[in-house]
Design a protein around this motif. Structure first.
Motif, short mmCIF file in Angstrom:
data_model
loop_
_atom_site.label_atom_id
_atom_site.label_comp_id
_atom_site.label_asym_id
_atom_site.label_seq_id
_atom_site.Cartn_x
_atom_site.Cartn_y
_atom_site.Cartn_z
N GLU A 1 0.82 -1.31 0.07
CA GLU A 1 0.02 -0.13 -0.12
C GLU A 1 0.80 1.18 0.11
N LEU A 2 0.64 2.15 -0.80
CA LEU A 2 1.37 3.20 -0.75
C LEU A 2 0.48 4.48 -0.33
N HIS A 3 0.45 5.01 0.76
CA HIS A 3 -0.36 6.03 1.32
C HIS A 3 0.04 7.24 0.65
N VAL A 4 -0.50 7.96 0.01
CA VAL A 4 -0.08 9.27 -0.62
C VAL A 4 -1.08 10.38 -0.54
N LEU A 5 -0.61 11.54 -0.85
CA LEU A 5 -1.67 12.66 -0.79
C LEU A 5 -2.64 12.76 -1.74
N PRO B 1 -6.93 3.22 -6.32
CA PRO B 1 -6.64 2.26 -7.61
C PRO B 1 -5.26 1.44 -7.34
N THR B 2 -5.35 0.43 -7.79
CA THR B 2 -4.36 -0.73 -7.76
C THR B 2 -3.81 -1.16 -8.91
N VAL C 1 8.94 -10.36 -14.70
CA VAL C 1 9.55 -11.65 -14.99
C VAL C 1 10.01 -12.16 -13.78
N GLY C 2 9.50 -13.37 -13.09
CA GLY C 2 9.91 -14.00 -12.20
C GLY C 2 8.99 -13.42 -10.73
N GLY C 3 8.12 -12.73 -10.92
CA GLY C 3 7.29 -12.33 -9.82
C GLY C 3 6.02 -11.30 -10.11
N LYS C 4 5.69 -10.78 -9.16
CA LYS C 4 4.34 -9.89 -8.93
C LYS C 4 4.32 -8.97 -8.00
N ILE C 5 3.83 -8.00 -8.18
CA ILE C 5 3.69 -7.02 -6.81
C ILE C 5 2.16 -6.25 -7.04
N ASP C 6 1.31 -6.19 -6.09
CA ASP C 6 0.26 -5.59 -6.25
C ASP C 6 0.34 -4.36 -5.28
N PHE C 7 0.02 -2.98 -5.98
CA PHE C 7 0.36 -1.92 -5.44
C PHE C 7 -1.23 -1.17 -5.17
N ASP D 1 1.24 8.09 -14.20
CA ASP D 1 2.99 7.99 -14.40
C ASP D 1 3.40 6.57 -14.11
N ASP D 2 3.97 5.80 -15.15
CA ASP D 2 4.28 4.46 -14.93
C ASP D 2 5.64 4.27 -14.55
N SER D 3 6.57 5.43 -14.48
CA SER D 3 7.83 5.11 -14.16
C SER D 3 8.13 4.48 -12.88
N TRP D 4 7.44 4.88 -11.79
CA TRP D 4 7.78 4.09 -10.31
C TRP D 4 7.68 2.84 -10.24
N TRP D 5 6.86 2.19 -10.98
CA TRP D 5 6.82 0.75 -10.85
C TRP D 5 7.47 0.05 -11.97
N ASN D 6 7.54 0.77 -13.21
CA ASN D 6 8.23 0.17 -14.30
C ASN D 6 9.79 0.12 -14.28
#
Length: 143
Positions: free
Chosen positions: A83-87, A118-119, A125-131, A95-100
């Motif tokens: 979980e990213l708690h953001v303002l 939003p999630t 490759v080799g894994g998965k992260i749910d943000f 912006d996709d760069s933070w997870w890309n």
């Protein structure tokens, strides 16, 4: 009587997911498992990079690890739930760069969710992260 592990319980689901009709090539469970271990994501390094990035972004207030990694119930197919708690969620939604930059991305599912959290389900490759993005200012404006 043999003891059943979490991996044993997952095996039928894992096998059926790999061998669904219509897939271009049905690989054996062993070859998929071997590839997953060979190319697996170094989650510790990725989490360190996320925390370093978050500390530099004034929009990000807190990073929370949830799910099986946080509860200590990891198994070989575990992903990471963060979980990213953001303002505001909008800058990270646009912006996709933070997870890309965390690894080689195979696919992304962008879920809007009805609760304004939003999630991004990011398959590397080799894994998965749910943000999951939790917006503070969006919540305050609803009160």
């Amino acid at each position: 009587m043999s003891q059943t592990s979490e991996t044993d319980l997952l095996e039928p689901t894992y096998r059926s997911a790999v061998r669904q009709p219509g897939y271009p090539s049905a690989r054996s469970v062993d070859s998929v498992r071997s590839a997953a271990h060979h190319d697996s994501v170094d989650y510790r390094a990725v989490l360190e990079r996320i925390v370093t990035w978050a500390a530099k972004d004034p929009n990000v207030r807190t990073v929370v690890l949830t799910g099986s990694a946080a509860s200590g119930a990891l198994h070989e197919l575990s992903d990471r739930d963060i979980e990213l708690h953001v303002l505001r969620t909008a800058p990270l939604e646009q912006d996709d760069s933070w997870w890309n930059s965390l690894g080689e991305v195979l696919a992304v599912e962008r879920l809007t969710n009805g609760d304004d959290q939003p999630t991004r389900l990011v398959y590397y490759v080799g894994g998965k992260i749910d943000f999951t993005l939790v917006g503070f200012l969006e919540r305050v404006s609803q009160i």
